[in-house]
Design a protein around this motif. Structure first.
Motif, PDB file in Angstrom:
ATOM      1  N   GLN A 214       0.834  -1.205   0.000  1.00  0.00           N
ATOM      2  CA  GLN A 214       0.000   0.000   0.000  1.00  0.00           C
ATOM      3  C   GLN A 214       0.869   1.256   0.000  1.00  0.00           C
ATOM      4  O   GLN A 214       0.557   2.241  -0.678  1.00  0.00           O
ATOM      5  CB  GLN A 214      -0.925  -0.001   1.220  1.00  0.00           C
ATOM      6  N   ILE A 215       1.965   1.214   0.754  1.00  0.00           N
ATOM      7  CA  ILE A 215       2.887   2.350   0.781  1.00  0.00           C
ATOM      8  C   ILE A 215       3.488   2.576  -0.601  1.00  0.00           C
ATOM      9  O   ILE A 215       3.655   3.713  -1.051  1.00  0.00           O
ATOM     10  CB  ILE A 215       4.006   2.110   1.825  1.00  0.00           C
ATOM     11  N   GLY A 216       3.774   1.496  -1.303  1.00  0.00           N
ATOM     12  CA  GLY A 216       4.410   1.615  -2.605  1.00  0.00           C
ATOM     13  C   GLY A 216       3.476   1.910  -3.758  1.00  0.00           C
ATOM     14  O   GLY A 216       3.935   2.129  -4.879  1.00  0.00           O
ATOM     15  N   SER A 217       2.162   1.915  -3.517  1.00  0.00           N
ATOM     16  CA  SER A 217       1.218   2.144  -4.619  1.00  0.00           C
ATOM     17  C   SER A 217       0.175   3.170  -4.219  1.00  0.00           C
ATOM     18  O   SER A 217      -1.020   2.924  -4.287  1.00  0.00           O
ATOM     19  CB  SER A 217       0.527   0.831  -4.999  1.00  0.00           C
ATOM     20  N   SER A 218       0.638   4.340  -3.780  1.00  0.00           N
ATOM     21  CA  SER A 218      -0.258   5.349  -3.195  1.00  0.00           C
ATOM     22  C   SER A 218      -0.632   6.459  -4.163  1.00  0.00           C
ATOM     23  O   SER A 218      -1.339   7.393  -3.793  1.00  0.00           O
ATOM     24  CB  SER A 218       0.417   5.973  -1.972  1.00  0.00           C
ATOM     25  N   ALA A 219      -0.206   6.367  -5.424  1.00  0.00           N
ATOM     26  CA  ALA A 219      -0.348   7.508  -6.342  1.00  0.00           C
ATOM     27  C   ALA A 219      -1.795   7.943  -6.543  1.00  0.00           C
ATOM     28  O   ALA A 219      -2.074   9.130  -6.653  1.00  0.00           O
ATOM     29  CB  ALA A 219       0.284   7.158  -7.685  1.00  0.00           C
ATOM     30  N   ASN A 220      -2.722   6.998  -6.600  1.00  0.00           N
ATOM     31  CA  ASN A 220      -4.103   7.350  -6.943  1.00  0.00           C
ATOM     32  C   ASN A 220      -5.012   7.469  -5.732  1.00  0.00           C
ATOM     33  O   ASN A 220      -6.223   7.525  -5.878  1.00  0.00           O
ATOM     34  CB  ASN A 220      -4.667   6.297  -7.904  1.00  0.00           C
ATOM     35  N   ARG A 221      -4.449   7.511  -4.535  1.00  0.00           N
ATOM     36  CA  ARG A 221      -5.288   7.605  -3.351  1.00  0.00           C
ATOM     37  C   ARG A 221      -5.639   9.048  -3.033  1.00  0.00           C
ATOM     38  O   ARG A 221      -4.817   9.950  -3.181  1.00  0.00           O
ATOM     39  CB  ARG A 221      -4.588   6.967  -2.149  1.00  0.00           C
ATOM     40  N   ASP A 222      -6.867   9.243  -2.595  1.00  0.00           N
ATOM     41  CA  ASP A 222      -7.343  10.584  -2.239  1.00  0.00           C
ATOM     42  C   ASP A 222      -6.698  11.006  -0.923  1.00  0.00           C
ATOM     43  O   ASP A 222      -6.839  10.323   0.090  1.00  0.00           O
ATOM     44  CB  ASP A 222      -8.871  10.540  -2.106  1.00  0.00           C
ATOM     45  N   LYS A 223      -5.992  12.144  -0.916  1.00  0.00           N
ATOM     46  CA  LYS A 223      -5.390  12.671   0.307  1.00  0.00           C
ATOM     47  C   LYS A 223      -5.903  14.093   0.555  1.00  0.00           C
ATOM     48  O   LYS A 223      -5.182  14.957   1.039  1.00  0.00           O
ATOM     49  CB  LYS A 223      -3.861  12.679   0.216  1.00  0.00           C
ATOM     50  N   SER A 224      -7.172  14.335   0.199  1.00  0.00           N
ATOM     51  CA  SER A 224      -7.721  15.690   0.281  1.00  0.00           C
ATOM     52  C   SER A 224      -7.769  16.216   1.704  1.00  0.00           C
ATOM     53  O   SER A 224      -7.698  17.425   1.927  1.00  0.00           O
ATOM     54  CB  SER A 224      -9.132  15.722  -0.326  1.00  0.00           C
ATOM     55  N   PHE A 225      -7.885  15.326   2.695  1.00  0.00           N
ATOM     56  CA  PHE A 225      -7.924  15.786   4.083  1.00  0.00           C
ATOM     57  C   PHE A 225      -6.516  16.009   4.623  1.00  0.00           C
ATOM     58  O   PHE A 225      -6.175  17.106   5.071  1.00  0.00           O
ATOM     59  CB  PHE A 225      -8.677  14.779   4.948  1.00  0.00           C
ATOM     60  N   LEU A 226      -5.673  15.003   4.542  1.00  0.00           N
ATOM     61  CA  LEU A 226      -4.337  15.117   5.127  1.00  0.00           C
ATOM     62  C   LEU A 226      -3.446  16.085   4.360  1.00  0.00           C
ATOM     63  O   LEU A 226      -2.506  16.655   4.930  1.00  0.00           O
ATOM     64  CB  LEU A 226      -3.677  13.738   5.195  1.00  0.00           C
ATOM     65  N   SER A 227      -3.737  16.304   3.078  1.00  0.00           N
ATOM     66  CA  SER A 227      -2.916  17.241   2.315  1.00  0.00           C
ATOM     67  C   SER A 227      -3.120  18.680   2.770  1.00  0.00           C
ATOM     68  O   SER A 227      -2.379  19.576   2.368  1.00  0.00           O
ATOM     69  CB  SER A 227      -3.223  17.120   0.820  1.00  0.00           C
ATOM     70  N   SER A 228      -4.135  18.919   3.620  1.00  0.00           N
ATOM     71  CA  SER A 228      -4.352  20.262   4.152  1.00  0.00           C
ATOM     72  C   SER A 228      -3.299  20.634   5.190  1.00  0.00           C
ATOM     73  O   SER A 228      -3.145  21.807   5.527  1.00  0.00           O
ATOM     74  CB  SER A 228      -5.734  20.358   4.806  1.00  0.00           C
ATOM     75  N   PHE A 229      -2.577  19.633   5.689  1.00  0.00           N
ATOM     76  CA  PHE A 229      -1.616  19.873   6.759  1.00  0.00           C
ATOM     77  C   PHE A 229      -0.200  20.041   6.186  1.00  0.00           C
ATOM     78  O   PHE A 229       0.019  19.906   4.989  1.00  0.00           O
ATOM     79  CB  PHE A 229      -1.676  18.726   7.770  1.00  0.00           C
ATOM     80  N   ALA A 230       0.733  20.362   7.056  1.00  0.00           N
ATOM     81  CA  ALA A 230       2.104  20.628   6.625  1.00  0.00           C
ATOM     82  C   ALA A 230       2.667  19.448   5.843  1.00  0.00           C
ATOM     83  O   ALA A 230       2.414  18.293   6.162  1.00  0.00           O
ATOM     84  CB  ALA A 230       2.975  20.921   7.849  1.00  0.00           C
ATOM     85  N   ALA A 231       3.446  19.771   4.808  1.00  0.00           N
ATOM     86  CA  ALA A 231       4.004  18.754   3.922  1.00  0.00           C
ATOM     87  C   ALA A 231       5.487  18.549   4.215  1.00  0.00           C
ATOM     88  O   ALA A 231       6.196  19.482   4.583  1.00  0.00           O
ATOM     89  CB  ALA A 231       3.815  19.167   2.471  1.00  0.00           C
ATOM     90  N   THR A 232       5.960  17.313   4.046  1.00  0.00           N
ATOM     91  CA  THR A 232       7.383  17.041   4.248  1.00  0.00           C
ATOM     92  C   THR A 232       8.192  17.658   3.110  1.00  0.00           C
ATOM     93  O   THR A 232       7.739  17.756   1.971  1.00  0.00           O
ATOM     94  CB  THR A 232       7.645  15.521   4.293  1.00  0.00           C
ATOM     95  N   VAL A 233       9.398  18.064   3.453  1.00  0.00           N
ATOM     96  CA  VAL A 233      10.289  18.690   2.474  1.00  0.00           C
ATOM     97  C   VAL A 233      11.710  18.242   2.801  1.00  0.00           C
ATOM     98  O   VAL A 233      12.035  17.909   3.944  1.00  0.00           O
ATOM     99  CB  VAL A 233      10.149  20.230   2.527  1.00  0.00           C
TER     100      VAL A 233
END
Length: 588
Positions: A214-233
């Motif tokens: 699941q970690i390796g195949s996450s490209a098409n997953r909806d992250k609309s909620f968690l993407s609102s938070f700070a992103a790793t850089v």
């Protein structure tokens, strides 16, 4: 592997380093049994290969009897005996660690892998398919004048949590429900826990393999909620354009850890161990509560000095760490497992670093970037509910009025709103005078109280038009929490009368005899939803979406578009903070 192993689905996930040797894995097992009774190892397997092809994996396992000091009778030096284990799985390109009551193995694990970062770990699920029941976040600040962390809980936090400035919050613990399955993620330690009964070893391996894929195949997953938070850089990219400015030891989390594990602190002077009294331990923790300023670079040109602490902030290949002689002199004994206080803080990622560019922060061994504004665009667009009827509106109320008029003109926003809510139990026009809203709508069957504020204008993405109606909506949020007597008083003095100098009765829909029972039922229903609506015929969802898409793509936009974003954000934030759902009726 031993089929009669019965384990919970609770493990840490690491990305494997290349060229890890048998000696590296044996060092992990040796470190794990440092608290074992001599000769008590019952199972000792090192890197046993199982299966073939895609189903191939290796496991290392030790089962032993561990010692745990008894502290309530220190003079007798008693010890408890408890059975312990460590299981290390090598699956594909990852390492999965399950353990119980073994000694500290953090240093040894670094030789074979590194923790999977938070943004990859939470990609194991689709935001749209799960309910976020618990969320703990760390705010991107070290100030002692603001909230540093907070925990939120609900049946589902999606739609309830304001994304206003969420980009400055770093999630570090999640609990989600997907169907009947409950999963907890501790992002600071890359630990995943699925609530379940104990399962045999083969089921544990299959569970771990599923998580890894699941970690390796996450490209098409909806992250609309968690993407609102700070992103790793990437840390190196941040250090190339910004310098660390402040260091904070997470002393609260450190104190909790020491208390939970019954830890004891001691120093060694002239070869003699000296235990710290409770008072001295409290002084140590108190000294760590302050915010330490980061000074200029050290002599090596890479690390940074910690002002007034005789310490350094060290810059490693992909992480930051602390080097302090004071923290090295204090040792921590956790059930016979001994380390320095510095090691406990660094290995446990119990510190954070702010930079002179405030949009960056180092926390949980990762660097994060403030994504406020851009990250909340999708949730803001969800507030916009297009209604084609609004495109026919040519005014707000249809003035001028006539004395014989019994309804608002069909080309007014007021009339469009009333027709949209024609199936509700009650619709009142509260415009003018001491008003709570332009329209108040009650729906007993659906359990909804709606305040509607209307505004007409020429179609535009101008922020100034929206500013006024947003202000009205926010100002009246408190009025949405009325009681029965307050509303009945308002009805008697205003809502039962005609509107202005017309025959438009302010009670646009509903029977007077049913009003009090409806109010009682709505206010007695714990599930009643309050909804604040802005009816704006000058906003087009298509236009706003197109402009916000440019913002997300980091393309240039006019200044009023950014103002529009923040005004919408302010409305959403204010409403959700008091558990009111924000909506905006607009043109398609």
């Amino acid at each position: 592997m031993y089929d009669d192993l019965a384990l919970t689905l609770n493990a840490q996930f690491y990305r494997a380093n290349e060229n890890a040797s048998d000696a590296d894995f044996e060092a992990i097992l040796d470190a794990a049994v440092e608290n074992a009774f001599p000769g008590s190892i019952m199972v000792d397997d090192l890197r046993i290969a199982v299966g073939r092809g895609r189903n191939r994996y290796r496991y290392s396992l030790r089962v032993f009897k561990a010692r745990r000091p008894v502290y309530f009778l220190p003079r007798l030096q008693l010890e408890d005996q408890i059975h312990a284990f460590i299981l290390v799985l090598e699956i594909e390109h990852c390492i999965v660690v399950l353990r119980k009551s073994c000694a500290n193995i953090s240093d040894q694990l670094e030789s074979v892998g590194h923790l999977i970062p938070p943004n990859e770990l939470w990609s194991t699920f689709d935001d749209s398919l799960v309910e976020f029941q618990k969320l703990s976040v760390r705010n991107m600040t070290v100030s002692d004048k603001t909230l540093r962390a907070r925990t939120l809980e609900a049946a589902d936090l999606k739609g309830l949590v304001s994304t206003h400035a969420a980009g400055r919050s770093i999630p570090y613990f999640l609990r989600v429900r997907e169907g009947r399955k409950l999963t907890s993620l501790s992002l600071s330690t890359s630990r995943v826990f699925d609530a379940s009964d104990r399962v045999p070893s083969a089921a544990v391996v299959e569970w771990a393999r599923q998580k890894i894929r699941q970690i390796g195949s996450s490209a098409n997953r909806d992250k609309s909620f968690l993407s609102s938070f700070a992103a790793t850089v990437d840390l190196s990219a941040v250090l190339a354009r910004s310098n660390p400015s402040a260091l904070l030891i997470e002393s609260g989390r450190l104190a909790e850890l020491l208390m939970e594990r019954s830890a004891r602190l001691f120093t060694v002077e002239d070869g003699v161990k000296r235990w710290l009294s409770t008072d001295l331990q409290e002084r140590v923790l108190e000294a760590l509560e302050r915010v330490f300023e980061i000074g200029s670079k050290a002599e090596n040109g890479r690390d940074f000095e910690v002002v007034g602490a005789k310490a350094e902030l060290r810059v490693n290949k992909a992480s930051l760490s602390i080097r302090s002689k004071s923290l090295q002199r204090i040792h921590v004994d956790i059930g016979g497992d001994v380390s320095t206080l510095q090691s406990l803080i660094v290995k446990g990622n119990l510190f954070c670093v702010c930079f002179d560019d405030p949009k960056y922060m180092y926390f949980m061994g990762q660097c994060f970037e403030d994504s406020s504004g851009v990250s909340q665009i999708e949730s803001l667009l969800e507030m916009l509910h297009p209604h084609a009827e609004l495109s026919r509106a040519t005014s707000e109320k249809g003035e001028p009025f006539s004395r014989s008029q019994t309804r608002f003109k069909p080309t007014s926003v007021f009339d469009v709103v009333e027709r949209m809510h024609a199936a509700e139990d009650f619709v009142f026009c509260d415009d003018k005078g001491i008003e709570w809203a332009d329209h108040i709508v009650l729906n007993r069957n659906e359990g909804v109280i709606t305040f509607i504020h209307s505004k007409h204008g020429k179609q535009s993405t101008s922020a100034s038009k929206l500013h006024d109606v947003v202000g009205q909506g926010i100002k009246n949020l408190g009025n949405m929490f009325f009681d029965v007597d307050q509303f009945m008083s308002k009805y008697a003095s205003k809502l039962r009368l005609d509107y202005d100098s017309t025959q438009i009765n302010r009670k646009r829909r509903g029977r007077e005899a049913e009003l009090r029972p409806t109010l009682k039922a709505l206010l007695a229903n714990y599930g009643t939803q309050r909804r604040c609506v802005l009816a704006c015929d000058f906003i087009s969802k298509a236009d706003v979406s197109a402009q916000f898409a440019r913002v997300k793509a980091r393309q240039p936009v006019k200044g009023h578009i950014i103002q529009l974003l923040w005004i919408l954000s302010s409305f959403s934030h204010a409403a959700k903070e008091v558990s009111v759902e924000p909506r905006i009726y607009c043109e398609p």
